[in-house]
Write a protein that holds these residues in place. Structure first.
Motif, PDB file in Angstrom:
ATOM      1  N   ASP A   2       0.809  -1.211   0.000  1.00  0.00           N
ATOM      2  CA  ASP A   2       0.000   0.000   0.000  1.00  0.00           C
ATOM      3  C   ASP A   2       0.849   1.271   0.000  1.00  0.00           C
ATOM      4  O   ASP A   2       0.353   2.347  -0.368  1.00  0.00           O
ATOM      5  N   ASP A   3       2.095   1.165   0.432  1.00  0.00           N
ATOM      6  CA  ASP A   3       2.969   2.341   0.497  1.00  0.00           C
ATOM      7  C   ASP A   3       3.643   2.646  -0.836  1.00  0.00           C
ATOM      8  O   ASP A   3       4.256   3.708  -0.996  1.00  0.00           O
ATOM      9  N   VAL A   4       3.558   1.732  -1.792  1.00  0.00           N
ATOM     10  CA  VAL A   4       4.335   1.824  -3.040  1.00  0.00           C
ATOM     11  C   VAL A   4       3.459   2.363  -4.167  1.00  0.00           C
ATOM     12  O   VAL A   4       2.330   1.913  -4.370  1.00  0.00           O
ATOM     13  N   LEU A   5       4.016   3.314  -4.919  1.00  0.00           N
ATOM     14  CA  LEU A   5       3.385   3.808  -6.138  1.00  0.00           C
ATOM     15  C   LEU A   5       4.371   3.648  -7.284  1.00  0.00           C
ATOM     16  O   LEU A   5       5.517   4.100  -7.188  1.00  0.00           O
ATOM     17  N   VAL A   6       3.952   2.998  -8.356  1.00  0.00           N
ATOM     18  CA  VAL A   6       4.815   2.731  -9.508  1.00  0.00           C
ATOM     19  C   VAL A   6       4.831   3.951 -10.422  1.00  0.00           C
ATOM     20  O   VAL A   6       3.790   4.571 -10.677  1.00  0.00           O
ATOM     21  N   THR A   7       6.007   4.294 -10.926  1.00  0.00           N
ATOM     22  CA  THR A   7       6.162   5.447 -11.811  1.00  0.00           C
ATOM     23  C   THR A   7       6.907   5.050 -13.076  1.00  0.00           C
ATOM     24  O   THR A   7       7.517   3.981 -13.151  1.00  0.00           O
ATOM     25  N   SER A   8       6.864   5.933 -14.067  1.00  0.00           N
ATOM     26  CA  SER A   8       7.645   5.744 -15.296  1.00  0.00           C
ATOM     27  C   SER A   8       9.056   6.290 -15.057  1.00  0.00           C
ATOM     28  O   SER A   8       9.404   7.379 -15.519  1.00  0.00           O
ATOM     29  N   GLY A   9       9.840   5.546 -14.312  1.00  0.00           N
ATOM     30  CA  GLY A   9      11.195   5.959 -13.989  1.00  0.00           C
ATOM     31  C   GLY A   9      11.227   6.950 -12.839  1.00  0.00           C
ATOM     32  O   GLY A   9      10.201   7.482 -12.401  1.00  0.00           O
ATOM     33  N   ALA A  10      12.446   7.221 -12.351  1.00  0.00           N
ATOM     34  CA  ALA A  10      12.601   8.166 -11.245  1.00  0.00           C
ATOM     35  C   ALA A  10      12.213   9.575 -11.653  1.00  0.00           C
ATOM     36  O   ALA A  10      11.742  10.359 -10.824  1.00  0.00           O
ATOM     37  N   GLN A  11      12.384   9.923 -12.925  1.00  0.00           N
ATOM     38  CA  GLN A  11      12.075  11.286 -13.345  1.00  0.00           C
ATOM     39  C   GLN A  11      10.588  11.584 -13.205  1.00  0.00           C
ATOM     40  O   GLN A  11      10.216  12.691 -12.811  1.00  0.00           O
ATOM     41  N   GLN A  12       9.726  10.622 -13.485  1.00  0.00           N
ATOM     42  CA  GLN A  12       8.307  10.869 -13.234  1.00  0.00           C
ATOM     43  C   GLN A  12       8.039  10.956 -11.733  1.00  0.00           C
ATOM     44  O   GLN A  12       7.182  11.727 -11.299  1.00  0.00           O
ATOM     45  N   ALA A  13       8.776  10.196 -10.944  1.00  0.00           N
ATOM     46  CA  ALA A  13       8.614  10.296  -9.490  1.00  0.00           C
ATOM     47  C   ALA A  13       8.904  11.718  -9.021  1.00  0.00           C
ATOM     48  O   ALA A  13       8.159  12.287  -8.206  1.00  0.00           O
ATOM     49  N   PHE A  14       9.977  12.324  -9.535  1.00  0.00           N
ATOM     50  CA  PHE A  14      10.299  13.706  -9.156  1.00  0.00           C
ATOM     51  C   PHE A  14       9.169  14.655  -9.571  1.00  0.00           C
ATOM     52  O   PHE A  14       8.779  15.549  -8.815  1.00  0.00           O
ATOM     53  N   ASP A  15       8.662  14.453 -10.784  1.00  0.00           N
ATOM     54  CA  ASP A  15       7.611  15.333 -11.293  1.00  0.00           C
ATOM     55  C   ASP A  15       6.353  15.224 -10.436  1.00  0.00           C
ATOM     56  O   ASP A  15       5.733  16.236 -10.090  1.00  0.00           O
ATOM     57  N   LEU A  16       5.965  14.009 -10.078  1.00  0.00           N
ATOM     58  CA  LEU A  16       4.772  13.823  -9.259  1.00  0.00           C
ATOM     59  C   LEU A  16       4.945  14.447  -7.882  1.00  0.00           C
ATOM     60  O   LEU A  16       4.025  15.099  -7.353  1.00  0.00           O
ATOM     61  N   LEU A  17       6.116  14.262  -7.283  1.00  0.00           N
ATOM     62  CA  LEU A  17       6.349  14.821  -5.957  1.00  0.00           C
ATOM     63  C   LEU A  17       6.395  16.344  -6.007  1.00  0.00           C
ATOM     64  O   LEU A  17       5.943  17.017  -5.071  1.00  0.00           O
ATOM     65  N   ALA A  18       6.921  16.896  -7.089  1.00  0.00           N
ATOM     66  CA  ALA A  18       6.929  18.356  -7.226  1.00  0.00           C
ATOM     67  C   ALA A  18       5.504  18.885  -7.304  1.00  0.00           C
ATOM     68  O   ALA A  18       5.162  19.888  -6.668  1.00  0.00           O
ATOM     69  N   ARG A  19       4.652  18.216  -8.075  1.00  0.00           N
ATOM     70  CA  ARG A  19       3.254  18.640  -8.174  1.00  0.00           C
ATOM     71  C   ARG A  19       2.555  18.529  -6.819  1.00  0.00           C
ATOM     72  O   ARG A  19       1.694  19.341  -6.475  1.00  0.00           O
ATOM     73  N   LEU A  20       2.922  17.490  -6.070  1.00  0.00           N
ATOM     74  CA  LEU A  20       2.262  17.225  -4.794  1.00  0.00           C
ATOM     75  C   LEU A  20       2.677  18.195  -3.699  1.00  0.00           C
ATOM     76  O   LEU A  20       1.843  18.641  -2.894  1.00  0.00           O
ATOM     77  N   LEU A  21       3.955  18.564  -3.660  1.00  0.00           N
ATOM     78  CA  LEU A  21       4.515  19.237  -2.490  1.00  0.00           C
ATOM     79  C   LEU A  21       4.760  20.733  -2.667  1.00  0.00           C
ATOM     80  O   LEU A  21       4.995  21.426  -1.684  1.00  0.00           O
ATOM     81  N   VAL A  22       4.726  21.232  -3.896  1.00  0.00           N
ATOM     82  CA  VAL A  22       5.133  22.618  -4.148  1.00  0.00           C
ATOM     83  C   VAL A  22       3.921  23.528  -4.306  1.00  0.00           C
ATOM     84  O   VAL A  22       3.006  23.238  -5.095  1.00  0.00           O
ATOM     85  N   THR A  23       3.922  24.617  -3.561  1.00  0.00           N
ATOM     86  CA  THR A  23       3.030  25.742  -3.816  1.00  0.00           C
ATOM     87  C   THR A  23       3.808  26.744  -4.662  1.00  0.00           C
ATOM     88  O   THR A  23       4.820  27.279  -4.182  1.00  0.00           O
TER      89      THR A  23
END
Length: 483
Positions: A189-210
């Motif tokens: 449940d803690d794991v989310l699959v991404t298209s490589g680490a670069q998509q992981a960075f993009d998703l986290l930026a969208r999630l965490l940045v105002t």
């Protein structure tokens, strides 16, 4: 009439004497404005005449005029084709755009050299390029078999949309893998699959940045794609120095809310974040209500003592997002990475993934799940570790023996590259020039820096170059520097 052209033609009445001229002019206009694309075949004169309700001679005359003017190319025994015309568009030419894309219709972030990728470098297959594993030792037959099995299963059951978080079986396999390989405690449940680490960075930026508000601390030098993802999301980047203990945690500004770090094998210097600073970083995040992004991009390959615990392992407060990728352990074109997220962020992160990408492809997800579950990933890593260790020793010994007068190796016990400091900064220019000539694929740490400045160190990958080739290249570089 049966249409033979992808647009309407308006022709004068038969007997007007202007049929061929009108047909020619309308076809010529279609070539110029792109409605008849370069390389496309014209219908045969017989088919065009029948469809347009005119004589074949009328069509032949129009085609001959187009050929004479260079708009159409005849082909013996085949249909004529539209020629490539330099200026195809009629009317006012578009406004010139500079090589830096300075067009005010674009978001300013995408107009800067900092945000645009450089064109791929032309490098030999065996070279010192960073971050590329050796495909020659990959179990291709196993992967083909698992992919075929995945394709057969998909054709029976998986035509619908899969979960945005990733296939359950892959998430389960990743959770077990990181628990075994890196002592990262997590469940499916803690794991989310991404298209490589670069998509992981993009998703986290969208999630965490105002946008315009959130300050994000990044390593300097550090990984450029991560900086680009957060800059594009509107973050205020704060470059943080790196020394022999990794990120200088004690210098973090109090108002930073996101800290990005590569603690196991700093990119690009290779140093490990010390245990003292790991504890200090988690304390900083806890006290400032900040989060930590732990990029563990090549942690599977260890060559020294027992590795320090991952930040996620030490975290007791849900502060760490752990990011992994299979690009180094398997192959880059697989495009599979993952995020181990704190419980409080899981649902929101899944929503971001759903909006940005909906889901990763199911066929390679299923194949990768089976590859991990059946033990092939662990066996492949065990097989590759001594191969990479031999190359690492050849590189380490060669740098010390051949280039020790100019470079000082930075201690590192993990990953697929080594870095070496330039001993005398005033010689940096000629050393970097010799590096480019003799060790293709190697880079200066200045290529990873956000701020401008002279090169301070060189980085050498050993993922796709054999030990004997390493020695020869470093000897060539020594001779170059002695000239």
């Amino acid at each position: 009439m049966v249409p033979v052209f992808p647009f309407d033609l308006t022709l004068p009445a038969p007997g007007s004497g202007t049929l061929a001229q009108s047909l020619h002019q309308q076809l010529r206009a279609a070539v110029l404005d792109g409605r008849l694309a370069a390389g496309s075949a014209l219908p045969s004169t017989r088919a065009a005449a029948q469809a347009l309700g005119v004589s074949r001679n009328t069509v032949v005359t129009a085609y001959d005029l187009l050929v004479a003017e260079g708009y159409v190319l005849p082909r013996p025994g085949a249909k004529a084709v539209v020629a490539e015309i330099a200026a195809r568009r009629a009317g006012k030419p578009p406004r010139a755009i500079s090589r830096h894309l300075e067009d005010d219709r674009l978001n300013p972030l995408w107009r800067t050299p900092f945000m645009r990728p450089e064109p791929p470098r032309q490098l030999p297959e065996r070279c010192f390029r960073l971050g590329i594993p050796d495909h020659r030792h990959f179990p291709h037959d196993v992967w083909r078999r698992l992919t075929a099995q995945s394709l057969r299963a998909w054709s029976r059951t998986r035509f619908s949309y899969p979960p945005s978080e990733g296939l359950p079986e892959l998430r389960e396999a990743i959770a077990q893998h990181v628990a075994f390989a890196r002592a990262v405690a997590c469940s499916r449940d803690d794991v989310l699959v991404t298209s490589g680490a670069q998509q992981a960075f993009d998703l986290l930026a969208r999630l965490l940045v105002t946008p315009g508000q959130t300050k994000v601390a990044v390593e300097e030098p550090g990984y450029p794609p991560l900086r680009a993802a957060f800059a594009a999301a509107g973050a205020r980047l704060v470059p943080m120095p790196v020394d022999d203990e990794g990120l200088c945690v004690e210098q973090l500004p109090h108002d930073v809310r996101v800290v990005s770090v590569t603690p196991s094998h700093q990119s690009p210097t290779g140093v490990a974040l010390s245990l003292r600073r790991r504890a200090a970083l988690l304390a900083f995040a806890r006290e400032r209500n900040a989060v930590v992004l732990e990029d563990d991009y090549d942690g599977e390959f260890r060559f020294g003592a027992r590795p320090l615990d991952a930040l996620q392992t030490l975290d007791r407060d849900g502060l760490v997002f752990y990011i992994g990728t299979f690009s180094k352990s398997l192959f880059p074109s697989l495009r599979k990475g993952f995020i181990v997220a704190p419980a409080w962020a899981r649902d929101a992160l899944a929503s971001v993934k759903h909006c940005a990408d909906s889901h990763c492809d199911t066929i390679t997800q299923a194949a990768l799940a089976a590859f991990i579950r059946d033990g092939h990933l662990a066996r492949h890593v065990r097989h590759m570790r001594p191969i990479y260790a031999q190359r690492r020793e050849a590189l380490l010994g060669g740098l010390q023996r051949e280039l020790g007068d100019w470079l000082e190796v930075i201690p590192s016990e993990a990953g697929l590259h080594l870095a070496a400091r330039i001993r005398q900064p005033r010689q940096a220019g000629r050393i970097v020039e010799a590096m480019h000539r003799c060790t293709p694929g190697a880079q200066s740490t200045a290529d990873y820096a956000m701020l401008s400045g002279p090169p301070r160190a060189l980085t050498f990958g050993y993922g796709v170059i054999d030990a004997d080739e390493i020695g020869r290249a470093l000897r060539r570089m020594r001779r170059q520097l002695l000239v």
